[in-house]
Design a protein around this motif. Structure first.
Motif, PDB file in Angstrom:
ATOM      1  N   UNK A 178     -14.378 -13.386  53.491  1.00 56.03           N
ATOM      2  CA  UNK A 178     -15.215 -13.900  54.702  1.00 56.03           C
ATOM      3  C   UNK A 178     -15.625 -14.853  54.646  1.00 56.03           C
ATOM      4  N   UNK A 179     -16.308 -15.238  53.412  1.00 56.49           N
ATOM      5  CA  UNK A 179     -17.966 -16.391  53.535  1.00 56.49           C
ATOM      6  C   UNK A 179     -16.844 -17.580  52.734  1.00 56.49           C
ATOM      7  N   UNK A 180     -15.765 -16.575  51.730  1.00 57.77           N
ATOM      8  CA  UNK A 180     -15.193 -18.541  51.637  1.00 57.77           C
ATOM      9  C   UNK A 180     -14.231 -19.134  52.180  1.00 57.77           C
ATOM     10  N   UNK A 181     -13.997 -18.038  53.289  1.00 60.27           N
ATOM     11  CA  UNK A 181     -13.070 -18.353  54.250  1.00 60.27           C
ATOM     12  C   UNK A 181     -13.486 -19.492  56.035  1.00 60.27           C
ATOM     13  N   UNK A 182     -15.511 -19.249  55.901  1.00 61.59           N
ATOM     14  CA  UNK A 182     -16.118 -19.637  56.118  1.00 61.59           C
ATOM     15  C   UNK A 182     -16.250 -20.905  55.942  1.00 61.59           C
ATOM     16  N   UNK A 183     -16.461 -21.116  54.970  1.00 59.94           N
ATOM     17  CA  UNK A 183     -17.103 -22.101  53.688  1.00 59.94           C
ATOM     18  C   UNK A 183     -15.124 -23.348  53.766  1.00 59.94           C
ATOM     19  N   UNK A 184     -14.162 -22.746  53.596  1.00 60.12           N
ATOM     20  CA  UNK A 184     -13.108 -24.055  53.967  1.00 60.12           C
ATOM     21  C   UNK A 184     -13.203 -24.110  55.499  1.00 60.12           C
ATOM     22  N   UNK A 185     -13.251 -23.582  56.504  1.00 62.04           N
ATOM     23  CA  UNK A 185     -13.342 -24.247  57.784  1.00 62.04           C
ATOM     24  C   UNK A 185     -14.516 -24.863  57.568  1.00 62.04           C
ATOM     25  N   UNK A 186     -15.743 -25.224  57.072  1.00 59.70           N
ATOM     26  CA  UNK A 186     -16.406 -26.539  56.944  1.00 59.70           C
ATOM     27  C   UNK A 186     -17.329 -25.743  57.148  1.00 59.70           C
ATOM     28  N   UNK A 225      -7.614  -4.536  57.390  1.00 61.80           N
ATOM     29  CA  UNK A 225      -7.889  -5.454  58.368  1.00 61.80           C
ATOM     30  C   UNK A 225      -9.147  -5.517  59.594  1.00 61.80           C
ATOM     31  N   UNK A 226      -9.331  -3.744  59.500  1.00 61.87           N
ATOM     32  CA  UNK A 226     -10.279  -3.993  60.642  1.00 61.87           C
ATOM     33  C   UNK A 226     -11.905  -4.729  60.174  1.00 61.87           C
ATOM     34  N   UNK A 227     -11.654  -4.250  58.356  1.00 66.17           N
ATOM     35  CA  UNK A 227     -12.931  -4.352  57.878  1.00 66.17           C
ATOM     36  C   UNK A 227     -13.433  -5.913  57.750  1.00 66.17           C
ATOM     37  N   UNK A 261      -7.313   1.735  49.806  1.00 67.77           N
ATOM     38  CA  UNK A 261      -8.752   1.984  49.398  1.00 67.77           C
ATOM     39  C   UNK A 261      -8.760   0.288  49.652  1.00 67.77           C
ATOM     40  N   UNK A 262      -9.495  -0.213  49.591  1.00 70.28           N
ATOM     41  CA  UNK A 262     -10.615  -1.053  49.434  1.00 70.28           C
ATOM     42  C   UNK A 262     -11.621  -1.847  48.696  1.00 70.28           C
ATOM     43  N   UNK A 263     -11.703  -3.323  48.152  1.00 67.00           N
ATOM     44  CA  UNK A 263     -13.274  -3.610  47.954  1.00 67.00           C
ATOM     45  C   UNK A 263     -14.167  -4.094  48.699  1.00 67.00           C
ATOM     46  N   UNK A 264     -15.250  -3.167  49.242  1.00 66.17           N
ATOM     47  CA  UNK A 264     -15.521  -3.663  50.189  1.00 66.17           C
ATOM     48  C   UNK A 264     -16.892  -5.558  49.531  1.00 66.17           C
ATOM     49  N   UNK A 265     -16.848  -5.627  48.954  1.00 65.56           N
ATOM     50  CA  UNK A 265     -17.521  -6.705  48.260  1.00 65.56           C
ATOM     51  C   UNK A 265     -16.596  -8.093  48.634  1.00 65.56           C
ATOM     52  N   UNK A 266     -15.278  -7.512  47.857  1.00 67.13           N
ATOM     53  CA  UNK A 266     -14.494  -8.538  47.749  1.00 67.13           C
ATOM     54  C   UNK A 266     -13.945  -9.081  49.224  1.00 67.13           C
ATOM     55  N   UNK A 267     -13.391  -8.291  50.353  1.00 70.58           N
ATOM     56  CA  UNK A 267     -13.644  -8.486  51.229  1.00 70.58           C
ATOM     57  C   UNK A 267     -14.653  -9.765  52.068  1.00 70.58           C
ATOM     58  N   UNK A 298     -24.633 -18.735  53.191  1.00 70.68           N
ATOM     59  CA  UNK A 298     -24.752 -17.994  52.807  1.00 70.68           C
ATOM     60  C   UNK A 298     -25.347 -17.428  51.223  1.00 70.68           C
ATOM     61  N   UNK A 299     -25.562 -16.386  51.209  1.00 73.51           N
ATOM     62  CA  UNK A 299     -25.462 -15.653  50.272  1.00 73.51           C
ATOM     63  C   UNK A 299     -25.012 -13.640  50.337  1.00 73.51           C
ATOM     64  N   UNK A 300     -24.637 -14.072  49.262  1.00 78.16           N
ATOM     65  CA  UNK A 300     -23.714 -12.258  49.185  1.00 78.16           C
ATOM     66  C   UNK A 300     -24.559 -11.426  47.918  1.00 78.16           C
ATOM     67  N   UNK A 301     -24.873 -10.652  48.049  1.00 76.22           N
ATOM     68  CA  UNK A 301     -25.645  -9.502  47.664  1.00 76.22           C
ATOM     69  C   UNK A 301     -24.764  -8.172  47.214  1.00 76.22           C
ATOM     70  N   UNK A 302     -23.933  -7.510  46.077  1.00 81.21           N
ATOM     71  CA  UNK A 302     -23.403  -6.598  45.720  1.00 81.21           C
ATOM     72  C   UNK A 302     -24.249  -5.736  44.761  1.00 81.21           C
ATOM     73  N   UNK A 303     -25.282  -5.057  45.801  1.00 84.39           N
ATOM     74  CA  UNK A 303     -25.539  -4.052  44.320  1.00 84.39           C
ATOM     75  C   UNK A 303     -25.108  -2.566  44.068  1.00 84.39           C
ATOM     76  N   UNK A 304     -25.233  -2.569  42.595  1.00 85.66           N
ATOM     77  CA  UNK A 304     -24.956  -1.781  42.590  1.00 85.66           C
ATOM     78  C   UNK A 304     -23.085  -1.519  42.147  1.00 85.66           C
TER      79      UNK A 304
END
Length: 368
Positions: A232-240, A262-264, A222-228, A246-252
């Motif tokens: 990913x965004x947090x990792x990009x920001x931490x890398x500089x 890992x594949x996701x 079971x995977x929380x897609x929005x959390x994954x 970035x904008x993340x929009x999780x609807x509903x």
């Protein structure tokens, strides 16, 4: 089909071979993906299926009843008559087959040809039937070119980081005492980054191999897609990368998703990397429920992808205008999405850039 199907089956003799009756139908021959040409004991063609018509350009009525040698005037690369060397009806009585090889028709068409000889009696008897299979050599050529491209790409991508690693390590070993700690740190950080680059390349190559061979394994949970996506965004920001890129929009509320986390992450990471590298403006990740699953879109505000290029972006070695990387990322993304039973497509984003949208099915996997 070239021979009428009367629903009969070929009887078998006491040796276990099929009857040599040339009037026996060959049902389903037209369903075969490869060309099939069968000649009877007199060397005349009794079966000439639809694939053989397509590959040779010879209509079936023009082939049936004619001598096999005339219907298939095959030559090797040096122009030698293949049938003279093969001589199925009068050659060695121990010969029962001809391994596949590349041969040519008079117009230059290259075919992959193999043959099997049915004998009576089975060991050392006369040939009562010759079955020739034909395959399009163009596909083999495309495969060989693809492999050559892969080797060339790998060699090119590995050369730069390995040259850097070798250069810095050799320099440090030879002149260690001449450098300050800060200089050593910079060199080692460069070596470490290049080692990571080589590791990523090898991982991509392994993924391509598993996708193409059908050996890709998924470990679903079971995977929380929005959390994954958020990670990913947090990792990009931490890398500089700037956070406002970035904008993340999780609807509903989303349905329960059983996916390989890992594949996701690999899918999302590659799509976000592609948007950052080849796009411009804000990279938007939108996640929403759809009938039967979840849809995720990653879009940017750059120039986008022209409609004529859209079918190519998921092919191996495709690169945008800003060249860089191996050109395998989107091919791998498509393979990973489809391995989950999903689909992916690219279109023009509302902001004018490219939008990659993939859907993944919901529900628990079948562990039976």
């Amino acid at each position: 089909m070239t021979v009428p199907d009367d629903g009969s089956r070929e009887p078998r003799d006491h040796d276990g071979d099929q009857s040599d009756d040339p009037g026996v139908a060959a049902p389903f021959a037209d369903d075969l993906p490869d060309g099939l040409v069968v000649a009877g004991p007199d060397g005349r063609v009794i079966v000439f299926n639809a694939a053989a018509v397509r590959l040779t350009g010879t209509p079936a009525p023009d082939a049936l009843g004619r001598d096999l040698h005339d219907v298939l005037p095959l030559h090797d690369a040096d122009g030698r008559d293949w049938w003279k060397a093969t001589d199925p009806y009068h050659g060695l009585r121990t010969r029962t087959r001809q391994p596949e090889r590349a041969l040519y028709l008079p117009d230059g068409t290259e075919l992959l040809v193999s043959a099997a000889f049915t004998r009576r009696p089975r060991r050392g008897g006369d040939v009562v039937r010759v079955a020739v299979t034909l395959r399009d050599a163009a596909q083999r050529g495309r495969t060989e070119r693809s492999r050559a491209d892969l080797v060339s790409t790998v060699a090119h991508e590995l050369r730069s980081p390995l040259t850097s690693v070798k250069g810095f390590t050799a320099t440090l070993l030879a002149k260690w005492d001449r450098f300050t700690d800060d200089q050593k740190r910079v060199m080692l950080e460069t070596v470490n980054a290049d080692a990571d680059r080589v590791t990523r390349l090898i991982t991509e190559l392994l993924d391509v191999s598993r996708i193409e061979s059908g050996r890709l394994e998924l470990h679903k949970q079971v995977v929380d897609v929005a959390d994954r996506a958020r990670r990913i965004v947090e990792g990009r920001v931490a890398a500089g990368d700037p956070a406002d890129r970035f904008r993340l929009d999780a609807a509903g509320p989303l349905p329960e998703m059983w996916l390989d986390p890992d594949k996701l992450d690999q899918i999302l990471g590659n799509l976000v990397e592609n948007a950052v590298r080849h796009g411009a403006g804000t990279v938007t990740i939108r996640i929403e429920p759809v009938e039967g699953g979840t849809a995720v879109s990653v879009s940017d505000e750059g120039e986008g992808i022209t409609p004529e290029l859209a079918p190519r972006v998921f092919r191996q070695f495709w690169r945008g205008k800003r060249r860089g990387g191996t050109g395998l990322g989107l091919f791998i993304v498509k393979g990973l999405v489809e391995a989950h039973g999903g689909t992916i497509a690219v279109q023009r984003a509302p902001g004018g850039g490219a939008e990659f949208r993939f859907t993944l099915p919901a529900g628990a996997p079948d562990f039976a």
